[in-house]
Scaffold this active site. Structure first.
Site, PDB file in Angstrom:
ATOM      1  N   THR A   6       4.076   1.849   2.273  1.00 39.18           N
ATOM      2  CA  THR A   6       5.407   2.006   1.665  1.00 39.18           C
ATOM      3  C   THR A   6       6.163   3.147   2.329  1.00 39.18           C
ATOM      4  O   THR A   6       7.306   2.973   2.778  1.00 39.18           O
ATOM      5  CB  THR A   6       5.268   2.262   0.157  1.00 39.18           C
ATOM      6  OG1 THR A   6       4.699   1.098  -0.464  1.00 39.18           O
ATOM      7  CG2 THR A   6       6.620   2.557  -0.469  1.00 39.18           C
ATOM      8  N   ALA A   7       5.545   4.318   2.397  1.00 41.09           N
ATOM      9  CA  ALA A   7       6.224   5.481   2.981  1.00 41.09           C
ATOM     10  C   ALA A   7       6.610   5.234   4.431  1.00 41.09           C
ATOM     11  O   ALA A   7       7.714   5.584   4.865  1.00 41.09           O
ATOM     12  CB  ALA A   7       5.324   6.711   2.870  1.00 41.09           C
ATOM     13  N   GLY A  66       0.825  -1.198   0.000  1.00 38.03           N
ATOM     14  CA  GLY A  66       0.000   0.000   0.000  1.00 38.03           C
ATOM     15  C   GLY A  66       0.860   1.249   0.000  1.00 38.03           C
ATOM     16  O   GLY A  66       2.034   1.225   0.359  1.00 38.03           O
ATOM     17  N   CYS A  67       0.258   2.373  -0.387  1.00 38.27           N
ATOM     18  CA  CYS A  67       1.023   3.618  -0.514  1.00 38.27           C
ATOM     19  C   CYS A  67       1.478   4.152   0.842  1.00 38.27           C
ATOM     20  O   CYS A  67       2.671   4.433   1.038  1.00 38.27           O
ATOM     21  CB  CYS A  67       0.217   4.662  -1.283  1.00 38.27           C
ATOM     22  SG  CYS A  67      -1.463   4.934  -0.653  1.00 38.27           S
ATOM     23  N   PHE A  68       0.551   4.289   1.800  1.00 32.36           N
ATOM     24  CA  PHE A  68       0.957   4.713   3.139  1.00 32.36           C
ATOM     25  C   PHE A  68       1.951   3.716   3.734  1.00 32.36           C
ATOM     26  O   PHE A  68       2.940   4.100   4.367  1.00 32.36           O
ATOM     27  CB  PHE A  68      -0.258   4.816   4.066  1.00 32.36           C
ATOM     28  CG  PHE A  68      -0.917   6.163   4.102  1.00 32.36           C
ATOM     29  CD1 PHE A  68      -0.177   7.326   4.291  1.00 32.36           C
ATOM     30  CD2 PHE A  68      -2.294   6.282   3.976  1.00 32.36           C
ATOM     31  CE1 PHE A  68      -0.792   8.576   4.353  1.00 32.36           C
ATOM     32  CE2 PHE A  68      -2.922   7.523   4.038  1.00 32.36           C
ATOM     33  CZ  PHE A  68      -2.168   8.670   4.229  1.00 32.36           C
TER      34      PHE A  68
END
Length: 328
Positions: free
Chosen positions: A141-142, A137-139
């Site tokens: 990953t960060a 997921g994007c969050f």
């Protein structure tokens, strides 16, 4: 010259599919064999993704390419498993799923396919031998890129607090009250406080890297009034000095092609439209703050998916991903 592989995209009308198309059209080792979208079948791809006008003459199809070498599933959460149950691909087809259907250990076995969690900075050796990828997921990953060096060195000894803001594209193309321009513009709000679906991925990785991890992750996601990008502030109590933490992070990421530790403060425009993650580290009293920025559609989704494909096929990870941000 490397033989081109046939790549198919399913769910071709959404944001992540549009980003994949933008990348793959210029990938030297890829032929896009089909872009599946039942609602747009017969229409030019550039009619929906109008930034690709003049770039491609591909049209949407209502038929899958069951013999594709790679299929990217750009479907809503909970839809990929259903799609694979109803559409059969050749045994050699690599499936790269951008939903959350196969990210957790309990869901990584699906029929005859075994999915590998596709965060290269954490799981590259497993990705090399993978046939199926659960793209992070994007969050997630960060946030994970902000924590991997600490967890890998068993240096997390306190609860973790996260404030992170994402652009409107993180919500997908479907309209809702909180994606409408008149609501989103000049506005910001928390959502899914302490209950975001990406928390499961984060806990899973932390437990694997630091066995016995028993601390809480307090995650406050925010909706921002911009289109794309994620800025995450990840902080926790630490006995590392600022200099020790910076050295730890630079050592961990020294060979990574897309994750960098910046000596100067960072801002979102430095990564938008690229597959990069930038990190910045600072210490205040006994609290360590790691700031992490990515583009939610690129490193947080489609760019990372292409990076995973490149790894699986033994190609240079940069293929198709030499992208440039626009800082002004």
């Amino acid at each position: 010259m490397t033989h081109k592989i046939n790549v198919s995209i399913v769910g071709g009308a959404g944001y992540t599919a549009g980003e994949l198309l933008r990348i793959l059209i210029h990938h030297p080792n890829v032929n896009i064999s089909s872009v599946y979208s039942t609602s747009n079948a017969g229409n030019p791809v550039s009619q929906v993704h109008d930034d690709l006008y003049g770039e491609t003459d591909i049209v949407f199809s209502d038929k899958i390419d069951e013999n594709a070498d790679v299929v990217f599933l750009c479907l809503g959460h909970g839809k990929s498993a259903e799609f694979l149950a109803n559409h059969k691909y050749a045994e050699h087809t690599v499936v790269i799923d951008l939903s959350n259907d196969f990210r957790l250990d309990a869901n990584q076995k699906f029929e005859e396919r075994d999915f590998v969690y596709g965060l290269p900075e954490y799981n590259r050796s497993a990705i090399l031998d993978a046939k199926n990828i659960a793209n992070p997921g994007c969050f997630a990953t960060a946030i994970q890129l902000a924590l991997l060096p600490l967890a890998a060195s068993k240096k997390i000894h306190a609860d973790i607090h996260i404030n992170a803001v994402t652009g409107s594209t993180g919500a997908g193309q479907s309209l809702s009250a909180s994606t409408h321009f008149s609501w989103r513009n000049n506005n910001v709000s928390f959502y899914k406080e302490f209950t975001h679906q990406h928390e499961g991925e984060i806990y899973q990785t932390l437990n694997l890297l630091q066995p016995g991890f028993d601390h809480k992750v307090y995650f406050l996601p925010m909706r921002g009034d911009f289109a794309r990008g994620i800025l995450a502030g990840v902080y926790l109590k630490s006995d590392l000095s600022e200099e020790e933490a910076i050295q730890l992070y630079k050592e961990y990421y020294k060979d990574e092609p897309y994750t960098f530790v910046s000596d100067a403060p960072i801002a979102l425009k430095q990564v938008v439209n690229t597959n990069k993650c930038l990190l910045h580290i600072q210490k205040q009293d006994d609290v360590l703050l790691i700031t992490s920025i990515i583009d939610n559609l690129t490193k947080g989704a489609s760019g990372q998916a292409v990076q995973n494909m490149n790894i699986i096929f033994g190609w240079d990870e940069n293929l198709g991903l030499n992208l440039k941000t626009v800082a002004f």
